[in-house]
Design a protein around this motif. Sequence first.
Motif, short mmCIF file in Angstrom:
data_model
loop_
_atom_site.label_atom_id
_atom_site.label_comp_id
_atom_site.label_asym_id
_atom_site.label_seq_id
_atom_site.Cartn_x
_atom_site.Cartn_y
_atom_site.Cartn_z
N PHE A 73 0.93 -0.96 0.09
CA PHE A 73 -0.19 -0.03 -0.16
C PHE A 73 0.90 1.13 -0.16
O PHE A 73 1.61 1.10 0.93
CB PHE A 73 -1.00 0.08 1.20
N LEU A 74 0.90 2.24 -1.04
CA LEU A 74 1.48 3.33 -0.94
C LEU A 74 0.63 4.61 -1.25
O LEU A 74 -0.25 4.60 -2.22
CB LEU A 74 2.73 2.98 -2.31
N GLY A 75 0.92 5.50 -0.57
CA GLY A 75 0.27 6.81 -0.78
C GLY A 75 0.03 7.59 0.34
O GLY A 75 0.94 8.31 0.87
N ARG A 76 -1.02 7.91 0.87
CA ARG A 76 -1.45 8.93 1.87
C ARG A 76 -2.34 8.21 2.83
O ARG A 76 -3.15 7.41 2.32
CB ARG A 76 -1.91 9.94 1.29
N ILE A 77 -2.04 8.36 4.18
CA ILE A 77 -2.89 7.60 5.19
C ILE A 77 -4.20 8.82 5.35
O ILE A 77 -4.08 9.92 5.75
CB ILE A 77 -2.14 7.80 6.34
N LYS A 134 -8.63 6.91 1.26
CA LYS A 134 -7.55 6.17 0.78
C LYS A 134 -7.76 4.44 1.34
O LYS A 134 -7.47 3.76 0.71
CB LYS A 134 -6.15 6.65 1.07
N ARG A 135 -8.38 4.72 2.57
CA ARG A 135 -8.76 3.44 3.19
C ARG A 135 -7.52 2.31 3.55
O ARG A 135 -7.68 0.92 2.82
CB ARG A 135 -9.70 2.78 2.14
N PRO A 136 -6.74 2.69 4.16
CA PRO A 136 -5.52 1.72 4.44
C PRO A 136 -6.06 0.47 5.44
O PRO A 136 -5.55 -0.58 5.64
CB PRO A 136 -4.46 2.76 5.37
N PRO A 139 1.82 -10.94 4.35
CA PRO A 139 2.50 -9.57 4.94
C PRO A 139 2.00 -8.45 4.13
O PRO A 139 1.93 -8.55 3.10
CB PRO A 139 3.94 -9.77 4.88
N LEU A 140 1.89 -7.23 4.84
CA LEU A 140 1.49 -5.79 4.16
C LEU A 140 2.47 -4.90 4.44
O LEU A 140 2.76 -4.85 5.70
CB LEU A 140 -0.02 -5.37 4.54
N LYS A 141 3.15 -4.24 3.59
CA LYS A 141 4.08 -3.22 3.71
C LYS A 141 3.26 -1.90 3.29
O LYS A 141 2.73 -1.71 2.27
CB LYS A 141 5.40 -3.32 2.97
N ILE A 142 3.36 -0.81 4.16
CA ILE A 142 2.68 0.49 4.03
C ILE A 142 3.70 1.53 4.12
O ILE A 142 4.18 1.77 5.09
CB ILE A 142 1.50 0.75 4.99
N LEU A 198 -2.19 -2.88 -3.45
CA LEU A 198 -3.90 -2.77 -2.93
C LEU A 198 -4.10 -0.96 -3.32
O LEU A 198 -3.29 -0.45 -2.83
CB LEU A 198 -3.91 -3.20 -1.55
N PHE A 199 -5.30 -0.91 -3.90
CA PHE A 199 -5.58 0.41 -4.10
C PHE A 199 -7.27 0.36 -3.62
O PHE A 199 -8.10 0.33 -4.51
CB PHE A 199 -5.57 0.69 -5.67
#
Length: 368
Positions: free
Chosen positions: A177-181, A185-187, A200-203, A250-251
């Motif tokens: 997941f890349l972008g803005r919290i 954006k639904r992290p 595993p998930l990397k943010i 993931l988007f």
Amino acid sequence: MKIAQVAPLYEAVPPMLYGGTERVVAHLTDALVDLGHEVTLFSSAEARTRARLVPVRDQAIRLDPSPLKSDLAAHMSMLAEVRRRADQFDILHFHTDMLHFPFFEDRAERTLTTLHGRLDLKDLAGVYERWSQYPLVSISNNQRHPLPWANWAATVQHGMDADLYRFSPRPSGYLAFLGRIAAEKRPDRAIEIATRLGMPLKIAAKVDPADAVYFETKILPLLDNPLVEFVGEIGDAAKSDFLGQADAFLFPIDWPEPFGLVMIEAMACGTPVVAYRCGAAPEVIEDGVTGYLVDDLDGAVAAVRKAVQLDRAAIRARFDQRFSSTAMAHRYLDIYRGLLAHAPYAASELPPLPGIADIMPLPTAAVA
């Protein structure tokens, strides 16, 4: 062709960390130079560009440590400098929303304005009705929905420098997941998808001050999940590894995203995208080719399982065909030529610019 590119001043061109519009301006500007055009970039001083740079602020606004600063004043000063030099250019290409409208009415037909944000805000319609002479570019067809009657010249999807991102044929077993919290954006959805899959998930994301409460109350508690790693904000140099090593990107957005630049960044690395069917996502993702479009959490979980089987080389090939900066530059050149066909004078043959008092006359007492 002599072209001015006028960038927002919030981030460097390209951004040092997070940032979308200024990144697109950077890639478009360099691509136009590579195609043989004379391009001048109006931006903050730390811009990295192959064009001629006119620095209008010492540093981009967001990372400027000064506690007291005015983004409006900075942009007004830049527009004054663009105005002063306007005779030097065939086309003035603005990426600053509608700020320039009152000051370039005498040559609106020689301008192009790309709108990079959402257009469903309460006060926007009146502006685009009042200044309807300005040709506009949308970055997706979906973006136009709130203003279908506006003076649209074309839709031009974003493009990126194809050499900036490395293709990764073999991922390393995690989701990204890349972008803005931010709530839209639904992290939190990304975390739930990864949890259901046991992956595993990397943010990698920035936290704006406006989103700090959301991060602290809604997201921070979820980071105790042993599957989740919060990397923080990253820049271009780290994206190839971060995105390229992911099994899927993931988007899971929950808003009318005007484009979604990070989707094509993932595609450039060969990484499939699983995106919620919102905003421009259906225009960017080719279902079953570069990723999958989903409508709910169950669909997202199922889509990740399918996405990891997609041909990563084919995903990169579609990026090259559709979303390279060169492809974007050619689309804009077609629009520039169309505008100039109706405004035949070269930059050196344009009549002199009127003074600012001719555009916005001062009261008689002030003139005296």
